[in-house]
Design a protein around this motif. Structure first.
Motif, PDB file in Angstrom:
ATOM      1  N   ALA A 123       0.811  -1.221   0.000  1.00 18.64           N
ATOM      2  CA  ALA A 123       0.000   0.000   0.000  1.00 18.64           C
ATOM      3  C   ALA A 123       0.842   1.268   0.000  1.00 18.64           C
ATOM      4  N   ALA A 124       1.901   1.310   0.803  1.00 19.49           N
ATOM      5  CA  ALA A 124       2.700   2.535   0.943  1.00 19.49           C
ATOM      6  C   ALA A 124       3.831   2.560  -0.078  1.00 19.49           C
ATOM      7  N   TRP A 125       4.121   3.771  -0.561  1.00 18.13           N
ATOM      8  CA  TRP A 125       5.204   3.952  -1.537  1.00 18.13           C
ATOM      9  C   TRP A 125       5.789   5.342  -1.352  1.00 18.13           C
ATOM     10  N   GLY A 126       7.113   5.413  -1.235  1.00 21.90           N
ATOM     11  CA  GLY A 126       7.742   6.719  -1.063  1.00 21.90           C
ATOM     12  C   GLY A 126       9.254   6.589  -1.051  1.00 21.90           C
ATOM     13  N   PHE A 127       9.912   7.644  -0.571  1.00 24.41           N
ATOM     14  CA  PHE A 127      11.365   7.620  -0.404  1.00 24.41           C
ATOM     15  C   PHE A 127      11.711   8.370   0.872  1.00 24.41           C
TER      16      PHE A 127
ATOM     17  N   LEU B  29      15.147  12.292  -2.749  1.00 24.82           N
ATOM     18  CA  LEU B  29      15.778  11.347  -3.667  1.00 24.82           C
ATOM     19  C   LEU B  29      16.789  12.059  -4.552  1.00 24.82           C
ATOM     20  N   ARG B  30      16.392  13.216  -5.103  1.00 27.28           N
ATOM     21  CA  ARG B  30      17.338  13.974  -5.926  1.00 27.28           C
ATOM     22  C   ARG B  30      18.577  14.349  -5.115  1.00 27.28           C
ATOM     23  N   ALA B  31      18.369  14.818  -3.891  1.00 25.35           N
ATOM     24  CA  ALA B  31      19.492  15.235  -3.048  1.00 25.35           C
ATOM     25  C   ALA B  31      20.400  14.052  -2.735  1.00 25.35           C
ATOM     26  N   PHE B  32      19.813  12.895  -2.463  1.00 27.18           N
ATOM     27  CA  PHE B  32      20.600  11.708  -2.149  1.00 27.18           C
ATOM     28  C   PHE B  32      21.468  11.296  -3.335  1.00 27.18           C
TER      29      PHE B  32
END
Length: 362
Positions: A40-44, A225-228
């Motif tokens: 169910a959950a999706w993210g970074f 995510l971009r920063a990582f």
């Protein structure tokens, strides 16, 4: 005394790690559907808390299950016994109480693992019984080549009490982190939300918000995510440990992305909504980009400078795939207005989806 808990059914998602397979086995034993709960959950989210464990989940060291299933009220807690004898007695007591147990283990000491007597690593699996007279325990480990059945208690004890050392150049990624006889307990607090179109829509909207408007854009969501990735490639040439960092962090994100794609596909099949199945296909595309990036960084160790241009290109494609999916999710949500509140989730109205950032709704 002999105890063997049933039913204990192996469960595995092809992109999942031992954390997801172990959680799936434990969830199914309690009558919960692993695909729904874990998908169910999706993210970074990556706050820099790197741990050299196959069951690593960024930002959730103290409560892995809350990170895996934030919409289902799951919580877990690590137990760290003083030594192997105490560690076994604690696990044995849980089994006698009818609860299968997730235990950390070093694959080096497990005869059914390909790494046996070759590679050290920090693994997770389920213990679901024991036979005192035979000196055996019963374990379930769906990670290929997969094993369900007896294991000597001596081998389990060695695996759980291992220092997990680095001894040669094949001991990569999940070593140099002692096992410590750790085991995991978990619980589900409150009723489980039904798998309805309303729940699916609310979960999707929360996921979109987390990715586009995170509480901390430095560590979370698409900005995090971009920063990582940008920070990793800036350090890569001078910091060889970046290879391990990106490889380890990418693993659970890849797994949750694949699980979420299947979650949406199932929702589409059960509701007859072809739009959800198309969204599932696009989320699966994000997973493919994660898989390619993870393989690319794992093979960049020998010549990091030469690999850097390709890694940057793959990162750009990954981020672009997120942007495309989020735009499609926003368009879908703009036409969905859940009518029923789902326990454990904040109510999401049409107005809230209208307020999504422009990069999502356009």
């Amino acid at each position: 005394m002999r105890v063997e808990l049933t039913p204990v059914t192996p469960w595995r998602h092809e992109l999942g790690h031992c954390l997801h397979t172990t959680a799936g086995v434990l969830l199914a034993h309690r009558g919960l559907d692993p695909g729904i709960v874990l998908g169910a959950a999706w993210g970074f989210h990556y706050p820099g808390d790197l741990r050299r464990e196959e069951y690593y989940l960024p930002g959730h060291a103290d409560d892995l299950f809350a990170g895996l299933a934030p919409y289902h009220g799951l919580h877990s807690r690590w137990h760290t016994p003083a030594g192997p004898d105490e560690g076994w007695q604690e696990v044995r007591a849980e089994l006698c109480a009818g609860r299968p147990v997730a235990v950390a283990a070093d694959n080096f000491h497990l005869p059914f693992r390909p790494a046996h007597r070759d590679v050290h690593t920090n693994h997770l699996m389920v213990v679901h019984g024991f036979d005192d007279e035979a000196g055996e325990v019963y374990v379930t480990d769906p990670v290929p080549p997969a094993h369900q059945g007896p294991l000597s208690l001596a081998a389990l004890t060695a695996a759980r009490d291992s220092g997990n050392p680095v001894r040669h150049d094949r001991d990569m990624f999940f070593t140099a982190n002692p096992i410590g006889n750790r085991w995991l307990s978990w619980e589900a607090r409150g009723p489980q939300p039904p798998f309805t179109p309303e729940f699916v829509a609310e979960a999707m909207a929360r996921n979109v918000r987390g990715l586009t408007d995170p509480a901390d854009p430095r560590t979370s969501g698409l900005p995090g995510l971009r920063a990582f990735l940008d920070g990793a490639w800036e350090r890569l040439d001078s910091a060889p440990e970046v290879v391990d960092e990106v490889f380890i962090v990418a693993g659970p994100v890849l797994a949750t992305t694949g699980l979420h794609g299947d979650f949406l596909d199932r929702a589409g099949r059960e509701s007859g909504d072809a739009r959800l199945r198309e969204l599932a296909r696009q989320v699966a595309g994000v997973a493919h980009h994660w898989a390619a990036l993870r393989i690319a960084v794992a093979t960049a160790r020998a010549d990091r400078a030469a690999a850097l241009p390709a890694l940057r290109r793959r990162s750009a494609r990954l981020v672009e795939s997120y942007e495309q999916v989020l735009a499609a999710l926003g368009r879908h949500l703009s036409g969905v207005s859940p009518t029923a509140h789902v326990s454990g989730l904040p109510r999401i109205s049409r107005r809230q989806t209208d307020d999504l950032p422009a990069e999502v709704t356009q």
